[in-house]
Every structure is written in structure tokens, then in C-alpha cells.
Design an enzyme around this catalytic site. Sequence first.
Site, PDB file in Angstrom:
ATOM      1  N   ARG A 145      -0.039  -7.436   0.067  1.00  0.00           N
ATOM      2  CA  ARG A 145      -0.555  -6.645  -1.057  1.00  0.00           C
ATOM      3  C   ARG A 145      -1.606  -5.635  -0.587  1.00  0.00           C
ATOM      4  O   ARG A 145      -1.690  -4.529  -1.119  1.00  0.00           O
ATOM      5  CB  ARG A 145      -1.132  -7.597  -2.114  1.00  0.00           C
ATOM      6  CG  ARG A 145      -1.562  -6.897  -3.393  1.00  0.00           C
ATOM      7  CD  ARG A 145      -1.848  -7.907  -4.497  1.00  0.00           C
ATOM      8  NE  ARG A 145      -2.151  -7.241  -5.755  1.00  0.00           N
ATOM      9  CZ  ARG A 145      -3.302  -7.393  -6.419  1.00  0.00           C
ATOM     10  NH1 ARG A 145      -4.261  -8.187  -5.942  1.00  0.00           N
ATOM     11  NH2 ARG A 145      -3.499  -6.756  -7.556  1.00  0.00           N
ATOM     12  N   HIS A 158      -1.578  -1.663  -1.491  1.00  0.00           N
ATOM     13  CA  HIS A 158      -2.682  -0.974  -2.167  1.00  0.00           C
ATOM     14  C   HIS A 158      -3.351   0.057  -1.261  1.00  0.00           C
ATOM     15  O   HIS A 158      -3.987   0.987  -1.748  1.00  0.00           O
ATOM     16  CB  HIS A 158      -3.702  -1.986  -2.694  1.00  0.00           C
ATOM     17  CG  HIS A 158      -3.248  -2.697  -3.939  1.00  0.00           C
ATOM     18  ND1 HIS A 158      -4.114  -3.260  -4.846  1.00  0.00           N
ATOM     19  CD2 HIS A 158      -2.006  -2.932  -4.429  1.00  0.00           C
ATOM     20  CE1 HIS A 158      -3.430  -3.817  -5.842  1.00  0.00           C
ATOM     21  NE2 HIS A 158      -2.143  -3.636  -5.601  1.00  0.00           N
ATOM     22  N   ASP A 171      -3.807   4.663   5.313  1.00  0.00           N
ATOM     23  CA  ASP A 171      -4.868   5.179   6.178  1.00  0.00           C
ATOM     24  C   ASP A 171      -6.053   4.229   6.297  1.00  0.00           C
ATOM     25  O   ASP A 171      -7.127   4.614   6.743  1.00  0.00           O
ATOM     26  CB  ASP A 171      -5.367   6.535   5.649  1.00  0.00           C
ATOM     27  CG  ASP A 171      -5.973   6.422   4.249  1.00  0.00           C
ATOM     28  OD1 ASP A 171      -5.901   5.324   3.639  1.00  0.00           O
ATOM     29  OD2 ASP A 171      -6.530   7.422   3.758  1.00  0.00           O
ATOM     30  N   SER A 194      -7.891   3.161   4.035  1.00  0.00           N
ATOM     31  CA  SER A 194      -9.009   3.510   3.141  1.00  0.00           C
ATOM     32  C   SER A 194      -9.459   2.316   2.305  1.00  0.00           C
ATOM     33  O   SER A 194     -10.637   2.207   1.961  1.00  0.00           O
ATOM     34  CB  SER A 194      -8.628   4.686   2.225  1.00  0.00           C
ATOM     35  OG  SER A 194      -7.477   4.393   1.458  1.00  0.00           O
ATOM     36  N   ASN A 198      -8.199  -3.649  -7.899  1.00  0.00           N
ATOM     37  CA  ASN A 198      -8.600  -4.423  -6.718  1.00  0.00           C
ATOM     38  C   ASN A 198      -9.750  -5.389  -6.971  1.00  0.00           C
ATOM     39  O   ASN A 198      -9.843  -6.446  -6.345  1.00  0.00           O
ATOM     40  CB  ASN A 198      -9.014  -3.467  -5.592  1.00  0.00           C
ATOM     41  CG  ASN A 198      -7.850  -2.642  -5.070  1.00  0.00           C
ATOM     42  OD1 ASN A 198      -6.701  -3.074  -5.157  1.00  0.00           O
ATOM     43  ND2 ASN A 198      -8.134  -1.466  -4.547  1.00  0.00           N
ATOM     44  N   PRO A 203      -0.087   0.735  -9.815  1.00  0.00           N
ATOM     45  CA  PRO A 203       0.442   0.386 -11.139  1.00  0.00           C
ATOM     46  C   PRO A 203      -0.234  -0.840 -11.752  1.00  0.00           C
ATOM     47  O   PRO A 203      -0.709  -1.730 -11.039  1.00  0.00           O
ATOM     48  CB  PRO A 203       1.923   0.100 -10.872  1.00  0.00           C
ATOM     49  CG  PRO A 203       2.072  -0.062  -9.415  1.00  0.00           C
ATOM     50  CD  PRO A 203       0.924   0.598  -8.750  1.00  0.00           C
ATOM     51  N   HIS A 207       6.712 -10.220  -5.104  1.00  0.00           N
ATOM     52  CA  HIS A 207       6.190 -11.258  -5.999  1.00  0.00           C
ATOM     53  C   HIS A 207       6.985 -12.551  -5.892  1.00  0.00           C
ATOM     54  O   HIS A 207       6.917 -13.401  -6.763  1.00  0.00           O
ATOM     55  CB  HIS A 207       6.141 -10.730  -7.447  1.00  0.00           C
ATOM     56  CG  HIS A 207       5.136  -9.632  -7.650  1.00  0.00           C
ATOM     57  ND1 HIS A 207       5.055  -8.880  -8.796  1.00  0.00           N
ATOM     58  CD2 HIS A 207       4.142  -9.165  -6.841  1.00  0.00           C
ATOM     59  CE1 HIS A 207       4.073  -7.987  -8.676  1.00  0.00           C
ATOM     60  NE2 HIS A 207       3.506  -8.145  -7.514  1.00  0.00           N
TER      61      HIS A 207
HETATM   62  C1  HEM Z   1       5.628  -2.756  -9.299  1.00  0.00           C
HETATM   63  C2  HEM Z   1       4.369  -2.706  -9.635  1.00  0.00           C
HETATM   64  C3  HEM Z   1       3.402  -3.817  -9.324  1.00  0.00           C
HETATM   65  C4  HEM Z   1       2.502  -4.332 -10.181  1.00  0.00           C
HETATM   66  C5  HEM Z   1       2.271  -3.904 -11.606  1.00  0.00           C
HETATM   67  C6  HEM Z   1       1.821  -5.386  -9.479  1.00  0.00           C
HETATM   68  C7  HEM Z   1       0.801  -6.145 -10.017  1.00  0.00           C
HETATM   69  C8  HEM Z   1       0.290  -7.280  -9.437  1.00  0.00           C
HETATM   70  C9  HEM Z   1      -0.673  -8.143 -10.056  1.00  0.00           C
HETATM   71  C10 HEM Z   1      -1.299  -7.936 -11.417  1.00  0.00           C
HETATM   72  C11 HEM Z   1      -0.896  -9.177  -9.209  1.00  0.00           C
HETATM   73  C12 HEM Z   1      -1.839 -10.353  -9.439  1.00  0.00           C
HETATM   74  C13 HEM Z   1      -3.248  -9.940  -9.036  1.00  0.00           C
HETATM   75  C14 HEM Z   1      -4.304 -10.931  -9.491  1.00  0.00           C
HETATM   76  O1  HEM Z   1      -4.040 -11.735 -10.371  1.00  0.00           O
HETATM   77  O2  HEM Z   1      -5.429 -10.904  -8.935  1.00  0.00           O
HETATM   78  C15 HEM Z   1      -0.087  -8.958  -8.047  1.00  0.00           C
HETATM   79  C16 HEM Z   1      -0.054  -9.799  -6.956  1.00  0.00           C
HETATM   80  C17 HEM Z   1       0.676  -9.530  -5.821  1.00  0.00           C
HETATM   81  N1  HEM Z   1       1.377  -8.376  -5.554  1.00  0.00           N
HETATM   82 FE1  HEM Z   1       1.894  -6.961  -6.885  1.00  0.00          FE
HETATM   83  N2  HEM Z   1       2.319  -5.490  -8.217  1.00  0.00           N
HETATM   84  C18 HEM Z   1       3.282  -4.542  -8.069  1.00  0.00           C
HETATM   85  C19 HEM Z   1       3.988  -4.268  -6.913  1.00  0.00           C
HETATM   86  C20 HEM Z   1       3.788  -4.913  -5.711  1.00  0.00           C
HETATM   87  C21 HEM Z   1       4.293  -4.458  -4.445  1.00  0.00           C
HETATM   88  C22 HEM Z   1       5.091  -3.172  -4.227  1.00  0.00           C
HETATM   89  C23 HEM Z   1       3.891  -5.363  -3.517  1.00  0.00           C
HETATM   90  C24 HEM Z   1       4.130  -5.374  -2.029  1.00  0.00           C
HETATM   91  C25 HEM Z   1       5.173  -4.817  -1.447  1.00  0.00           C
HETATM   92  C26 HEM Z   1       3.155  -6.395  -4.215  1.00  0.00           C
HETATM   93  C27 HEM Z   1       2.653  -7.527  -3.638  1.00  0.00           C
HETATM   94  C28 HEM Z   1       1.932  -8.490  -4.324  1.00  0.00           C
HETATM   95  C29 HEM Z   1       1.613  -9.788  -3.768  1.00  0.00           C
HETATM   96  C30 HEM Z   1       2.117 -10.338  -2.436  1.00  0.00           C
HETATM   97  C31 HEM Z   1       0.801 -10.433  -4.701  1.00  0.00           C
HETATM   98  C32 HEM Z   1       0.119 -11.809  -4.546  1.00  0.00           C
HETATM   99  C33 HEM Z   1      -1.186 -11.556  -3.814  1.00  0.00           C
HETATM  100  C34 HEM Z   1      -2.047 -12.796  -3.560  1.00  0.00           C
HETATM  101  O3  HEM Z   1      -1.642 -13.921  -3.837  1.00  0.00           O
HETATM  102  O4  HEM Z   1      -3.178 -12.604  -3.067  1.00  0.00           O
HETATM  103  N3  HEM Z   1       3.080  -6.063  -5.524  1.00  0.00           N
HETATM  104  N4  HEM Z   1       0.614  -7.794  -8.206  1.00  0.00           N
END
Ligand code: HEM
Length: 344
Positions: free
Chosen positions: A68, A72, A80, A82, A100, A169, A199
Site C-alpha cells: 500500500r 500511495h 518518487d 515523497s 494516510n 481514492p 485487498h
Molecule cells: C481502488 C481504490 C482503492 C481504495 C478506495 C482503497 C482504500 C483502502 C482502504 C480504505 C484501506 C484500509 C485503510 C485503513 O483502514 O487504515 C485499504 C487498505 C489496503 N489497500 Fe487499498 N484502496 C484502493 C486500491 C488499492 C491498491 C491499488 C492497492 C495496491 C496495489 C491497495 C493496497 C491496499 C492494501 C495492501 C491494504 C491493507 C494495508 C494494511 O493492512 O496495512 N489498495 N485500501
Amino acid sequence: MGFSTFSIVFKITICLFSFSFPFLFGSSNAQLNATFYASTCPNVSSIVRGVIQQTLQSDPRIGASLLRLHFHDCFVNGCDGSILLDDSSNIQSEKKAAPNSNSIRGFDIIDSIKTAVENSCSGVVSCADILAIAAEASVSLAGGPSWNVLMGRRDSTTANQAGANTSIPSPSEGLTNITTKFSNLGLNITDLVALSGAHTFGRAQCRTFASRLYNFSGTGNPDPTLNSTYLSTLQQACPQNGNGSVLTNLDQNTADSFDNNYFSNLQTNQGLLQSDQELFSTNGSASIAIVNSFSSNQTTFFENFVQAMIIMGNISPLTGSNGEIRSDCKKVNGASSSNVRMDQ
Ligand code: HEM
Ligand SMILES: *[C@@H]1O[C@H](CO)[C@@H](O)[C@H](O)[C@H]1NC(C)=O
Ligand SMILES: *[C@@H]1O[C@H](CO)[C@@H](O)[C@H](O)[C@H]1NC(C)=O
Ligand SMILES: *[C@@H]1O[C@H](CO)[C@@H](O)[C@H](O)[C@H]1NC(C)=O
Ligand SMILES: *[C@@H]1O[C@H](CO)[C@@H](O)[C@H](O)[C@H]1NC(C)=O
Ligand SMILES: *[C@@H]1O[C@H](CO)[C@@H](O)[C@H](O)[C@H]1NC(C)=O
Ligand SMILES: *[C@@H]1O[C@H](CO)[C@@H](O)[C@H](O)[C@H]1NC(C)=O
Ligand SMILES: *[C@@H]1O[C@H](CO)[C@@H](O)[C@H](O)[C@H]1NC(C)=O
Ligand SMILES: *[C@@H]1O[C@H](CO)[C@@H](O)[C@H](O)[C@H]1NC(C)=O
Ligand SMILES: *[C@@H]1O[C@H](CO)[C@@H](O)[C@H](O)[C@H]1NC(C)=O
Ligand SMILES: *[C@@H]1O[C@H](CO)[C@@H](O)[C@H](O)[C@H]1NC(C)=O
């Protein structure tokens, strides 16, 4: 341990144009490539992988958190580094941006990796490349695909907190808006669905999906696209007006493995975030057929995920003599630690 070695070799034809007209390009237009550190830090990938493998033993979530971080980073001013910069007199840290803050994690491990890399090859490997290498290692160590990471990114001397607030997003802004944010960066609907497959591991806090559980969009009812059995489970984990920081697995069945269960979850209305479920439940969307194809064939998912990771990793890198190789990922070279902003 269910670890499947899955190697995909991608033939990348990147040099056709610059090959013919090398004089047209300054070194700052250099392309990323997989052998960038072949002579200056040949072992960088195994050093990064080694630190992550070690850390996973006490923190099974760390791979997800590192993947993640790379996402980001790349979505704000390109890949980069950042996102790694702390607040200082002239840096407004992206760590404090809405997507973040109290959410993104893994900075300590990035520092450990950086230290290990510096011990082998000092002043050579950028923090931005460390994020890209760590993302691949994290996916592969969790049972997902392996690929040749393109390298040669350099580190920014600036951060963009406002950009982080607007470019990354949010789970509730709707599929149309999210599709636009991805396409602005050269990522199409196939890439969006494939990357959302990230996810398949990691955690989300109750506050990121609580709006679906009790009073969805002011209807007085839960989100109708949420499986009723799963709804009960989530309501127990996240009581109404309860602690929004409590964590839930993004993939309830195989929480820490990188597999295609995420997509079968969507087919049974068990996507955790609104943005997840919308990929399958938005009537008429092109994403539905893509979800079905990734759900029915994990190899197809892995191939598309790798392709999309390479496109994402190529978003506006600093190359050549642009940017710098930070010696501490948290600050710009030459910045003293005494001028940390005290006003926020
Ligand atoms: C499509 C739009 C996306 C949205 C709206 C989104 C949103 C989120 C949100 C809200 C969380 C939970 C954060 C929290 O509760 O603190 C999350 C977790 C995560 N996201 Fe996304 N995400 C998106 C795309 C992606 C992409 C493209 C990746 C990587 C290629 C990604 C990888 C992850 C991972 C691995 C987690 C778990 C992180 C952890 O356990 O520390 N996400 N995401
Ligand atoms: C990789 O990129 C660097 C910097 O642009 C360049 O010096 C090197 O020759 C490239 N390697 C290959 C195999 O293209
Ligand atoms: C590269 O690093 C790995 C893991 O840290 C280590 O096991 C291996 O011996 C190293 N190889 C070389 C050539 O330094
Ligand atoms: C970004 O969002 C955060 C949290 O909502 C806010 O505190 C901050 O002022 C915003 N930063 C900028 C530069 O817009
Ligand atoms: C989608 O984006 C538009 C334009 O930026 C914005 O006005 C709208 O509020 C967004 N929709 C949601 C649900 O956030
Ligand atoms: C998305 O882009 C990839 C190439 O990067 C291409 O193979 C694929 O067909 C595109 N998908 C759509 C739906 O346009
Ligand atoms: C649901 O939210 C709407 C709009 O915020 C509000 O008017 C309504 O009273 C809420 N319904 C319930 C049952 O809480
Ligand atoms: C809320 O949950 C988080 C995560 O489990 C925990 O660290 C925190 O102490 C809890 N806060 C309260 C007020 O219970
Ligand atoms: C809800 O999830 C269960 C598995 O827990 C599944 O058997 C069922 O088909 C799902 N219902 C819907 C409507 O998707
Ligand atoms: C999609 O269409 C079906 C059948 O017409 C309908 O029951 C369902 O409510 C629609 N889903 C959404 C999210 O609008
Ligand atoms: C799954 O997809 C891969 C690559 O797209 C293909 O080679 C393979 O034949 C497919 N497997 C099945 C069972 O359809």
C-alpha cells in the site's frame, strides 16, 4: 505452507524509440530497467526481501502495508518516495494527508531496509526503488506472483500533501470517480480491477466501511450489496458508533495470502469496502466481466496484476540527474533535523 512459486517473465520493449534517437534525450529521460543496480548493488532485491521475510514472522500484516505504501507513493507526484518524508520547515508530510493519517504504516521497516541496503551499497539505491522492490517481495512472499521490478527511480526533494488528499481514492467516492483517478494516471479498468485485488490481504479499520453497516447513504438500512451473513459478522466486529480504529481482515477467508479469493468474495457480496463491492455490483460496468475472469482463473489475475504494477511503478519517476538518492528516507539530503515544524 501453500506457497506457490509463480514466476512471470515480461518482455518489455521500452528502448525502441530512444535507441534510434539517443541524442534527443537527456539523462533525465532515462527509462527504468530491471538491471539498474546490476553493478552498483547486485544483491539489493534479496536484502529487501530478507528484511521483510524476517519481519513477517512477528507482523503478518507488514507485506500488505508495504504494498500500500508503494501505491500511495506512486499516486502522488509519481513513484518518487515523497510519501516517506516527515514534516520539516519546508515539507508538509503526505503522512498527514487524509488517506494516510492514522492508517498507512510500515515506515519503520522501510528505515530498517534502507539501513541494510546502505550497509551493502552506500548512497546508491533510492527510497522510491526500495518501495517498488518491497512491494514485489511482499506479494511474492504471500504466495502471489513474482516479477522483474524495474528500477532507476530517484527520490523527490518535495512532498505534496494536497495532492495526497485529492489523488488517492476514497472507498466511498463511487466507481466512476475512482475509475477517473486511475485513468488520469494511465491505469485502465482492467488495471483498476487487478490492483484492487491487492485487498486480498491486509486489514481495514471499521471507520472505512462503517457507513455500509447501519445507515447506508441515508437510507436507514445497510448497503443492499452486502451479504447478510457477512453483514452480521461485520456488525459484531464494528458496533454502531463503536471504536472506528478496530481492524478487520480485507479478505476474511485467506487473510494473509495473496490469492484470487478477493474476487470470489465480490461474487458472493463479501467485498469489505464499498469500492471493492462496486467492482462487481455496479450494474452494466465493464469491471464485472473482469472480476469474473480473475475469480475463475488465478493465473489470469496474477498476470494482469503484474502488468498493472509495472504500469503503476512507471508513473512519473524521477530519473537521471533529477531528484536525489536520499541517505535517510524520512528527510531530504542536507536537511537538518532541528527545523522540524512545531506548528502541527
Ligand atoms: C481502488 C481504490 C482503492 C481504495 C478506495 C482503497 C482504500 C483502502 C482502504 C480504505 C484501506 C484500509 C485503510 C485503513 O483502514 O487504515 C485499504 C487498505 C489496503 N489497500 Fe487499498 N484502496 C484502493 C486500491 C488499492 C491498491 C491499488 C492497492 C495496491 C496495489 C491497495 C493496497 C491496499 C492494501 C495492501 C491494504 C491493507 C494495508 C494494511 O493492512 O496495512 N489498495 N485500501
Ligand atoms: C538501465 O538504465 C540505466 C539508466 O538509464 C542505464 O545506464 C543502463 O544502461 C540501463 N540498462 C539497460 C540494460 O538498459
Ligand atoms: C545477498 O543477500 C542475501 C540475503 O541477505 C544473502 O543470503 C546472500 O548471501 C547475499 N549474497 C551476496 C552475493 O552477497
Ligand atoms: C489534507 O487533509 C488533511 C486531513 O483532512 C488536512 O488536515 C490537511 O490540511 C489537508 N492538507 C492540504 C494541504 O490540503
Ligand atoms: C465525484 O467527483 C465529483 C467531482 O470531483 C464530486 O463532485 C463528487 O462529490 C464525487 N462523488 C462522490 C460520491 O464523492
Ligand atoms: C488496459 O491496458 C492494457 C495494456 O496496458 C490492455 O492490454 C488492456 O486491453 C486494456 N484494457 C481495457 C479494458 O482497455
Ligand atoms: C440515516 O441517515 C439519514 C441522513 O443522514 C438521517 O436523516 C436518518 O435519520 C438516518 N436514519 C436512521 C435510522 O438512523
Ligand atoms: C480502539 O481500537 C484500537 C485498535 O484496536 C485500540 O488501539 C484503541 O485503544 C481503541 N480505543 C478505545 C478508546 O478503545
Ligand atoms: C453470502 O455468503 C455465503 C457464504 O458465506 C454464500 O453461500 C451466499 O451465496 C452469499 N449470498 C449472496 C447473496 O451472495
Ligand atoms: C442491479 O440490477 C438488479 C436487477 O435489475 C437490481 O435488483 C439491483 O438492485 C441493481 N443493483 C444496484 C446496485 O443498483
Ligand atoms: C488460465 O489463464 C491462463 C493465462 O491467461 C491460461 O494459460 C490458462 O489456460 C487458464 N486456465 C484455465 C483452466 O482456463
